[in-house]
Design an enzyme around this catalytic site. Structure first.
Site, PDB file in Angstrom:
ATOM      1  N   CYS A  42       0.833  -1.214   0.000  1.00 29.64           N
ATOM      2  CA  CYS A  42       0.000   0.000   0.000  1.00 29.64           C
ATOM      3  C   CYS A  42       0.863   1.257   0.000  1.00 29.64           C
ATOM      4  O   CYS A  42       0.664   2.154  -0.811  1.00 29.64           O
ATOM      5  CB  CYS A  42      -0.935  -0.010   1.203  1.00 29.64           C
ATOM      6  SG  CYS A  42      -1.795   1.548   1.421  1.00 29.64           S
ATOM      7  N   CYS A  47      -1.284   1.650  -3.226  1.00 29.86           N
ATOM      8  CA  CYS A  47      -2.305   2.703  -3.073  1.00 29.86           C
ATOM      9  C   CYS A  47      -1.729   4.121  -2.996  1.00 29.86           C
ATOM     10  O   CYS A  47      -2.226   5.029  -3.669  1.00 29.86           O
ATOM     11  CB  CYS A  47      -3.112   2.473  -1.793  1.00 29.86           C
ATOM     12  SG  CYS A  47      -3.498   0.764  -1.453  1.00 29.86           S
ATOM     13  N   LYS A  50       0.258   5.285  -6.141  1.00 31.64           N
ATOM     14  CA  LYS A  50      -0.752   5.298  -7.217  1.00 31.64           C
ATOM     15  C   LYS A  50      -1.633   6.529  -7.101  1.00 31.64           C
ATOM     16  O   LYS A  50      -1.860   7.248  -8.072  1.00 31.64           O
ATOM     17  CB  LYS A  50      -1.573   4.000  -7.147  1.00 31.64           C
ATOM     18  CG  LYS A  50      -2.662   3.800  -8.154  1.00 31.64           C
ATOM     19  CD  LYS A  50      -4.003   4.422  -7.852  1.00 31.64           C
ATOM     20  CE  LYS A  50      -4.617   4.090  -6.532  1.00 31.64           C
ATOM     21  NZ  LYS A  50      -5.196   2.775  -6.413  1.00 31.64           N
ATOM     22  N   TYR A 177      -8.644  -3.514 -11.565  1.00 33.31           N
ATOM     23  CA  TYR A 177      -8.349  -2.242 -10.901  1.00 33.31           C
ATOM     24  C   TYR A 177      -7.046  -1.628 -11.441  1.00 33.31           C
ATOM     25  O   TYR A 177      -7.011  -0.465 -11.818  1.00 33.31           O
ATOM     26  CB  TYR A 177      -8.077  -2.475  -9.410  1.00 33.31           C
ATOM     27  CG  TYR A 177      -9.219  -2.658  -8.463  1.00 33.31           C
ATOM     28  CD1 TYR A 177      -9.629  -1.613  -7.647  1.00 33.31           C
ATOM     29  CD2 TYR A 177      -9.835  -3.899  -8.314  1.00 33.31           C
ATOM     30  CE1 TYR A 177     -10.630  -1.793  -6.697  1.00 33.31           C
ATOM     31  CE2 TYR A 177     -10.838  -4.085  -7.371  1.00 33.31           C
ATOM     32  CZ  TYR A 177     -11.232  -3.026  -6.568  1.00 33.31           C
ATOM     33  OH  TYR A 177     -12.214  -3.201  -5.642  1.00 33.31           O
ATOM     34  N   GLU A 181      -6.754   1.745 -13.657  1.00 31.54           N
ATOM     35  CA  GLU A 181      -6.231   2.934 -12.974  1.00 31.54           C
ATOM     36  C   GLU A 181      -4.994   3.474 -13.700  1.00 31.54           C
ATOM     37  O   GLU A 181      -4.871   4.671 -13.941  1.00 31.54           O
ATOM     38  CB  GLU A 181      -5.899   2.605 -11.520  1.00 31.54           C
ATOM     39  CG  GLU A 181      -7.160   2.403 -10.677  1.00 31.54           C
ATOM     40  CD  GLU A 181      -6.864   2.078  -9.220  1.00 31.54           C
ATOM     41  OE1 GLU A 181      -5.716   1.751  -8.885  1.00 31.54           O
ATOM     42  OE2 GLU A 181      -7.816   2.156  -8.406  1.00 31.54           O
ATOM     43  N   HIS A 466     -27.394  20.923  -1.958  1.00 30.24           N
ATOM     44  CA  HIS A 466     -27.514  21.470  -3.312  1.00 30.24           C
ATOM     45  C   HIS A 466     -26.569  22.648  -3.528  1.00 30.24           C
ATOM     46  O   HIS A 466     -26.385  23.451  -2.612  1.00 30.24           O
ATOM     47  CB  HIS A 466     -28.960  21.936  -3.506  1.00 30.24           C
ATOM     48  CG  HIS A 466     -29.238  22.407  -4.895  1.00 30.24           C
ATOM     49  ND1 HIS A 466     -29.335  21.544  -5.962  1.00 30.24           N
ATOM     50  CD2 HIS A 466     -29.419  23.657  -5.382  1.00 30.24           C
ATOM     51  CE1 HIS A 466     -29.569  22.244  -7.055  1.00 30.24           C
ATOM     52  NE2 HIS A 466     -29.628  23.527  -6.735  1.00 30.24           N
ATOM     53  N   GLU A 471     -26.326  14.717  -4.488  1.00 36.12           N
ATOM     54  CA  GLU A 471     -27.705  14.938  -4.042  1.00 36.12           C
ATOM     55  C   GLU A 471     -28.672  14.023  -4.802  1.00 36.12           C
ATOM     56  O   GLU A 471     -29.753  13.687  -4.318  1.00 36.12           O
ATOM     57  CB  GLU A 471     -28.128  16.406  -4.197  1.00 36.12           C
ATOM     58  CG  GLU A 471     -28.239  16.889  -5.617  1.00 36.12           C
ATOM     59  CD  GLU A 471     -28.659  18.366  -5.687  1.00 36.12           C
ATOM     60  OE1 GLU A 471     -29.725  18.702  -5.146  1.00 36.12           O
ATOM     61  OE2 GLU A 471     -27.916  19.171  -6.279  1.00 36.12           O
TER      62      GLU A 471
END
Ligand code: NDP
Length: 483
Positions: A42, A47, A50, A177, A181, A466, A471
């Site tokens: 990681c 992660c 990346k 993934y 990516e 909003h 939303e």
């Protein structure tokens, strides 16, 4: 029998470090061995670097869009050596943070490879040995190339962060993934990206409509994505595509740990490769990149010799409490091939401590784990896909797709997808899927509601914020279909 330690952890990634720290905090005598760098996949080669590359790759679009908002800047050229030096300095800093955590918690660390010689004994490449009441295998996994002649010509995800220069063109094999990516990242950094995926649509296992939209957005951004296509043959290319030029570390700023290690190991594999594909095309790419899945790191650990059962991929088989077939040996994280995600490994590590050192048997919770694919736009997901849910029970599907305000203003054709899968019987939201910029951030929050068992009516009762993209998650009033 008196042991040297109460716990010996093999592997200093996210799971191993967390288990070592939380176990040591109970007063246990803990040791941890790591053969590479503290922080594991990681932090060092996954992660974190990346995500920093995702950020780096996104600025060109931001600067382009800024013109529509009245700014007059040009994106200019991306300087990989400058970024790479900065990236590795940051990774060095993070590694030190991990080391400090271990030392603050009185965990004895060994910077060397370790393996088992019996269910309580660890031998190390440094020549040392240690005994422990419990041993935790947290060795993670590694990227796997397909078993084909010349596959070593291709780089894998570990190598990307160490490339000396960005290639002009790259072929990425895979549709998971990592493939998707990096297709987005490298495309954003100005590399000509071609991607071959053997299946009918990328990101197998994710919601079909979400996969379709991500694939379309990738193509719109210039990624040459070929579905139902795979590599059949590869060979080193010659001629005008010479090998990567080399640069001295001095030209890239102050030396950093990974780059020193790289220089010592003779550099990153790769270089121009001639490739023949199942669709009949033959082409030369500056770099070939295999993003064809990962394998657990169990080779040479002495596990089977000690009686630990491994699965077909070499993964350590564990029970609900992460205990292997040998009672003193536990395993957590990617090496067990349960859910290969950092936060899951961390939770497995904490559940291990609860179970073994706090007398509180705890099963790590693998239900409703949210995740995000950091493509451009991102895909955030929690729970069941429409396809999985419809197999299980009668469902209502709420879905909307629209042009996000920010990009529409800049003249882009990007679309956002918001989708909820709802159980007809219980009204519970079984799945939530978002394709949008920052979908990773949005799905984290939606996951809390889904994990709590929120119904569609709970979503409806929640007043919208909003104007935002998310939303829409609380304003979809009519199902677009039932299944
Ligand atoms: P994945 O298993 O997700 O994807 C592997 C891809 O390679 C699939 O598309 C697969 O095709 C393809 N493939 C496998 N073998 C071959 C072959 N011989 N020839 C051609 N294609 C092949 O693995 P990744 O390496 O992308 O990622 C590993 C794991 O790491 C992920 O599952 C995820 O858990 C984790 N991860 C999470 C990230 C995140 O949270 N953002 C980021 C990166 C990784 P097919 O679909 O047909 O099997």
């Amino acid at each position: 029998m008196a042991f040297d330690f109460d716990l010996f952890v093999i592997g200093g990634g996210s799971g191993g470090v967390r288990a070592a720290r939380t176990s040591a905090a109970t007063g246990a005598r803990v040791a941890l061995a790591e053969e590479s760098r503290m922080g594991g996949t990681c932090v060092i080669r996954g992660c974190v670097p990346k995500k920093l590359m995702v950020f780096a790759s996104s600025y060109r679009e931001v600067i382009d869009d800024a013109r529509a908002y009245g700014w007059s800047h040009e994106a200019g050229e991306f300087d990989w050596p400058t970024f790479r030096a900065h990236l590795h300095k940051e990774l060095d800093r993070l590694e030190e943070v991990y080391r400090a955590i271990l030392s603050r918690n009185n965990v004895t660390t060994y910077d060397t490879r370790a393996w088992l010689t019996d269910p309580h004994t660890v031998e190390m490449a440094s020549g040392e040995t240690a005994t422990a009441k419990h041993i935790l295998i947290a060795t993670g996994g590694h990227p796997a190339r397909p078993g084909m002649p010349n596959a070593e010509l291709g780089i894998v995800s570990n190598d990307v962060f160490l490339m000396e220069n960005l290639p002009k063109s790259i072929l990425i094999i895979g549709g998971g993934y990592i493939a998707c990516e990096f297709a987005g990242i490298l495309n954003g950094l100005g590399v000509e990206v071609t991607q071959y995926y053997r299946g009918a649509q990328i990101l197998r296992g994710f919601d079909d409509e979400a996969r379709g939209l991500v694939a379309e957005a990738m193509r719109e951004r210039g990624i040459d994505l070929h579905l139902g296509t795979n590599i059949v043959e590869m060979a080193p290319a010659s001629g005008e595509h010479g090998p990567h030029p080399t640069e001295s570390d001095a030209a890239m700023g102050p030396p950093v740990k990974a780059l020193d290690m790289l220089a010592a190991s003779g550099g990153v594999p790769g270089g121009p490769v001639w490739v023949k594909a199942t669709n009949g095309t033959e082409r030369v790419f500056d770099t070939l990149f295999f993003a064809t899945g990962r394998k657990p790191n169990t080779d040479g650990l002495g596990l089977e010799e000690c009686g630990v059962k491994l699965g077909r991929k070499g993964e350590v088989i564990v029970d609900d409490y992460s205990q292997t077939s040998v009672p003193s040996i536990y395993a957590i994280g990617d090496v067990t091939s349960r859910i290969e995600l950092t936060p899951v490994a961390i939770r497995e590590g904490m559940a291990f401590t609860e179970t073994v050192f706090k007398g509180n048997p705890t099963k790590p919770d693998h239900e409703l784990v949210a995740s995000a694919v950091f493509t451009q736009p991102e895909l955030g997901t929690v729970g069941l896909t429409e396809e999985q849910a419809a197999e299980q029970e009668e469902i209502e599907v709420y879905c909307t797709s629209f042009k996000p305000m920010q990009q529409a203003f800049a003249g882009r054709s990007d679309r956002v997808l918001m989708k909820l899968i709802v159980s007809k019987a219980t009204r519970k939201v079984l799945g939530c899927h978002i394709v949008a910029d920052h979908a990773g951030e949005m799905i984290q929050l939606a996951a809390i509601a889904v994990k709590m068992g929120a119904t569609k009516e709970d979503f409806d009762r929640t007043c919208a914020v909003h104007p935002t993209m998310s939303e829409e998650l609380v304003t979809m009033s009519t199902p677009i279909r039932t299944a």
